[in-house]
Design a protein around this motif. Structure first.
Motif, short mmCIF file in Angstrom:
data_model
loop_
_atom_site.label_atom_id
_atom_site.label_comp_id
_atom_site.label_asym_id
_atom_site.label_seq_id
_atom_site.Cartn_x
_atom_site.Cartn_y
_atom_site.Cartn_z
N HIS A 203 0.83 -1.20 0.00
CA HIS A 203 0.00 0.00 0.00
C HIS A 203 0.87 1.25 0.00
O HIS A 203 0.59 2.21 -0.74
CB HIS A 203 -0.93 0.00 1.22
CG HIS A 203 -1.98 -1.06 1.16
ND1 HIS A 203 -2.81 -1.37 2.21
CD2 HIS A 203 -2.34 -1.91 0.14
CE1 HIS A 203 -3.64 -2.35 1.87
NE2 HIS A 203 -3.36 -2.69 0.62
N ASN A 204 1.93 1.23 0.80
CA ASN A 204 2.83 2.38 0.80
C ASN A 204 3.57 2.50 -0.53
O ASN A 204 3.87 3.61 -0.98
CB ASN A 204 3.83 2.27 1.95
CG ASN A 204 3.26 2.80 3.26
OD1 ASN A 204 2.55 3.80 3.28
ND2 ASN A 204 3.57 2.12 4.36
N GLY A 205 3.87 1.37 -1.17
CA GLY A 205 4.49 1.41 -2.48
C GLY A 205 3.59 2.09 -3.50
O GLY A 205 4.04 2.91 -4.31
N ALA A 206 2.30 1.76 -3.45
CA ALA A 206 1.35 2.40 -4.36
C ALA A 206 1.21 3.89 -4.06
O ALA A 206 1.14 4.72 -4.97
CB ALA A 206 -0.01 1.72 -4.26
N HIS A 207 1.21 4.24 -2.75
CA HIS A 207 1.14 5.66 -2.37
C HIS A 207 2.37 6.41 -2.88
O HIS A 207 2.26 7.55 -3.35
CB HIS A 207 1.03 5.80 -0.85
CG HIS A 207 -0.23 5.25 -0.28
ND1 HIS A 207 -1.41 5.20 -0.97
CD2 HIS A 207 -0.49 4.70 0.95
CE1 HIS A 207 -2.35 4.67 -0.21
NE2 HIS A 207 -1.82 4.35 0.95
N LEU A 208 3.54 5.78 -2.75
CA LEU A 208 4.77 6.42 -3.22
C LEU A 208 4.73 6.62 -4.74
O LEU A 208 5.12 7.68 -5.24
CB LEU A 208 5.99 5.59 -2.84
CG LEU A 208 7.34 6.11 -3.34
CD1 LEU A 208 7.62 7.51 -2.81
CD2 LEU A 208 8.47 5.15 -2.95
N ALA A 209 4.26 5.62 -5.45
CA ALA A 209 4.17 5.75 -6.91
C ALA A 209 3.26 6.91 -7.29
O ALA A 209 3.58 7.70 -8.20
CB ALA A 209 3.66 4.44 -7.51
N ASP A 210 2.13 7.05 -6.61
CA ASP A 210 1.21 8.15 -6.89
C ASP A 210 1.85 9.50 -6.54
O ASP A 210 1.71 10.48 -7.28
CB ASP A 210 -0.09 7.98 -6.10
CG ASP A 210 -0.92 6.81 -6.58
OD1 ASP A 210 -0.71 6.35 -7.72
OD2 ASP A 210 -1.78 6.34 -5.80
N ALA A 244 4.42 -1.14 -8.73
CA ALA A 244 3.02 -0.80 -8.45
C ALA A 244 2.25 -0.68 -9.76
O ALA A 244 2.78 -0.19 -10.77
CB ALA A 244 2.94 0.50 -7.66
N PRO A 245 0.99 -1.11 -9.77
CA PRO A 245 0.18 -1.00 -11.00
C PRO A 245 0.06 0.44 -11.47
O PRO A 245 -0.02 1.37 -10.67
CB PRO A 245 -1.19 -1.55 -10.57
CG PRO A 245 -0.91 -2.40 -9.37
CD PRO A 245 0.24 -1.75 -8.67
N LEU A 307 7.32 -7.58 7.21
CA LEU A 307 8.76 -7.75 7.42
C LEU A 307 9.14 -9.18 7.77
O LEU A 307 10.32 -9.51 7.83
CB LEU A 307 9.24 -6.81 8.53
CG LEU A 307 9.13 -5.31 8.26
CD1 LEU A 307 9.68 -4.52 9.44
CD2 LEU A 307 9.85 -4.93 6.98
N THR A 308 8.14 -10.03 7.98
CA THR A 308 8.45 -11.44 8.28
C THR A 308 9.25 -12.07 7.15
O THR A 308 10.23 -12.79 7.39
CB THR A 308 7.15 -12.23 8.51
OG1 THR A 308 6.41 -11.61 9.57
CG2 THR A 308 7.46 -13.67 8.89
N HIS A 309 8.84 -11.79 5.91
CA HIS A 309 9.55 -12.35 4.76
C HIS A 309 9.99 -11.29 3.75
O HIS A 309 10.77 -11.59 2.86
CB HIS A 309 8.69 -13.39 4.05
CG HIS A 309 8.39 -14.59 4.90
ND1 HIS A 309 9.37 -15.51 5.26
CD2 HIS A 309 7.24 -15.01 5.48
CE1 HIS A 309 8.82 -16.45 6.02
NE2 HIS A 309 7.54 -16.18 6.17
N GLY A 310 9.49 -10.06 3.87
CA GLY A 310 9.87 -9.02 2.93
C GLY A 310 8.87 -8.87 1.80
O GLY A 310 9.25 -8.75 0.63
N ASN A 311 7.58 -8.83 2.13
CA ASN A 311 6.55 -8.67 1.10
C ASN A 311 6.65 -7.30 0.44
O ASN A 311 6.90 -6.30 1.11
CB ASN A 311 5.16 -8.80 1.72
CG ASN A 311 4.89 -10.17 2.30
OD1 ASN A 311 5.54 -11.14 1.94
ND2 ASN A 311 3.92 -10.25 3.20
N VAL A 312 6.41 -7.26 -0.87
CA VAL A 312 6.41 -5.97 -1.57
C VAL A 312 5.20 -5.77 -2.47
O VAL A 312 4.96 -4.66 -2.96
CB VAL A 312 7.70 -5.77 -2.41
CG1 VAL A 312 8.93 -5.70 -1.53
CG2 VAL A 312 7.85 -6.88 -3.45
N THR A 313 4.41 -6.80 -2.71
CA THR A 313 3.24 -6.66 -3.57
C THR A 313 1.99 -7.19 -2.84
O THR A 313 2.09 -7.97 -1.90
CB THR A 313 3.39 -7.44 -4.89
OG1 THR A 313 3.32 -8.85 -4.63
CG2 THR A 313 4.71 -7.11 -5.57
N ASP A 314 0.82 -6.79 -3.33
CA ASP A 314 -0.43 -7.30 -2.76
C ASP A 314 -0.50 -8.81 -2.84
O ASP A 314 -1.00 -9.48 -1.94
CB ASP A 314 -1.63 -6.70 -3.49
CG ASP A 314 -1.86 -5.22 -3.18
OD1 ASP A 314 -1.22 -4.72 -2.23
OD2 ASP A 314 -2.67 -4.59 -3.88
#
Length: 428
Positions: A203-210, A244-245, A307-314
């Protein structure tokens, strides 16, 4: 503090105190159960069971009343304070702008930021550009006022979990911060971001892209080069933004301007501390007292869970039980045409020692910080685009001269051009 913030502080504190009471009750119950088990083994259940039943009833009433009382008292105090502030004109500074309050708020947001976004929205910061302890409006006029010396080359900085943009000066003292040195030496105009670290990384990645779409469009001069620098969780947000999409109305133009990314102490393969929290939830949730004892841990933010595994996408988390500790990452490919760098910290004085390999900077081991290749999954980084700084802990990387030197080397205009995905795969 604003009136709405005071009210939300009361709500958030009340909820947290009630959950903390539940946790104390769980620990109490686990100790009590162990003691009764030992006595039962010696005297038999006929002697201990009536006593235990009565004790459990008294305990439940006492802790329940305490939790509800603390919750109610906190909410009433917050509401009363909000009324007082509103009555006096609500002219005080926001907690988001205060010199000291933002530190406690940043920590709280990292722990519970996703819940705050729903139940205490005034405490949950939207992703924003900050300069001079203020939020900067992303208009040409607002940016021109905040950046009178704006140049065509921009470096965007993302902080880590439970931090704010001010964390880039942590431990620097009178020395130049990483953003300040890169601005002075390489002409990279520093843009510092604040965001809600309790939200999902994707979600933060999408916010950053916007945000970058708007920033590039409104920047006072035409942008020639964009650099993205992320510390710890911030590095995951950077890589998330890159995949991000695109918006429904077209492509993202800022991605074509990115020359480099740098992640500093980023847990690309997750953090052992986050996995430890997940393991505690799984192991202790087998009975009622255990579930109560880990209630606060279970309520940790979605950002921490990522942060358990390093997720970056939905796709890395969507559709899975929030308490499922499995690794469901999809490992999206890094975009071509961009130089991706990783800076790793190790607490020991030697790069190849056992301590360096296992402990790293005390929070992130080297294999995670370099996104070490897995079966059929290449690393995000070429070997020559990774660097190790010895004798430094995780937060120490924010002011490390060694980190500064590697940032300078990686981002210098003389750095080698980026390679394609095929070349990267063939190298690792």
């Amino acid at each position: 503090m604003k009136a709405a913030e005071a009210r939300d502080v009361g709500r958030a504190a009340g909820t947290t105190l009630r959950q903390a009471t539940r946790t104390v009750r769980g620990v109490h119950g686990m100790v009590s159960d162990a003691a009764y088990a030992a006595v039962t083994a010696a005297l038999g259940p006929g002697v201990t069971q009536p006593i235990k039943t009565a004790n459990d009833l008294v305990t439940a009433v006492a802790y329940g009343a305490t939790g509800m009382g603390l919750d109610a008292a906190s909410r009433i105090a917050g509401f009363a304070t909000s009324l007082k502030l509103a009555h006096t004109g609500d002219r005080g500074p926001s907690v988001h702008d205060g010199r000291g309050a933002h530190r406690a708020l940043a920590a709280s947001v990292g722990l519970r930021g996703d819940a705050f976004a729903v139940s205490a929205p005034s405490l949950a910061p939207e992703m924003q550009v900050r300069a001079g302890q203020q939020r900067i409006e992303l208009t040409r006029e607002g940016l021109a006022h905040a950046y009178p010396d704006a140049g065509p080359d921009i470096a965007v900085y993302l902080h880590g979990l439970c931090q704010s943009e001010r964390s880039w000066s942590l431990g620097a003292g009178d020395s130049p911060t990483h953003p300040e040195r890169l601005a002075a030496d390489l002409g990279l105009s520093p843009v510092l971001i604040r965001y809600n670290t309790g939200l999902r990384v994707s979600h933060n990645g999408a916010h950053l892209a916007d945000l970058l779409d708007v920033l590039i469009e409104a920047w006072p001069v035409q942008v020639r080069r964009l650099v993205l620098v992320g510390f710890s969780m911030g590095g995951l947000v950077v890589h998330s933004a890159l995949v991000a999409p695109a918006p429904a109305n077209g492509e993202r133009t800022w991605t074509n301007l990115v020359s480099d990314t740098v992640t500093i102490g980023t847990p690309h393969h997750g953090s052992p501390l986050a996995r430890g929290a997940q393991l505690a939830v799984e192991r202790l949730s087998r009975d009622a007292n255990g579930r109560r004892a880990v209630d606060l841990v279970r309520q940790r933010s979605a950002g921490i869970k990522d942060l358990t595994h390093g997720n970056v996408t939905d796709a890395d988390w969507f559709g899975h039980d929030p308490d499922d500790g499995g690794d469901h990452r999809t490992h999206p490919a890094v975009p071509d045409g961009i130089r991706h760098h990783a800076i790793v910290g190790v607490i020991s004085g030697h790069v190849d020692g056992a301590v360096a390999r296992r402990v790293g900077d005390l929070l992130v081991p080297p294999r995670s910080a370099t996104h070490a290749a897995l079966d059929a999954i290449p690393s995000r980084f070429l070997r020559e685009r990774t660097a190790v700084v010895t004798g430094v802990h995780h937060l120490g990387m924010l002011s490390s001269s060694g980190v500064q030197d590697h940032l300078h080397r990686f981002l210098s205009p003389t750095a080698q051009p980026a390679l394609t995905r095929a070349a990267r795969t063939g190298t690792n």
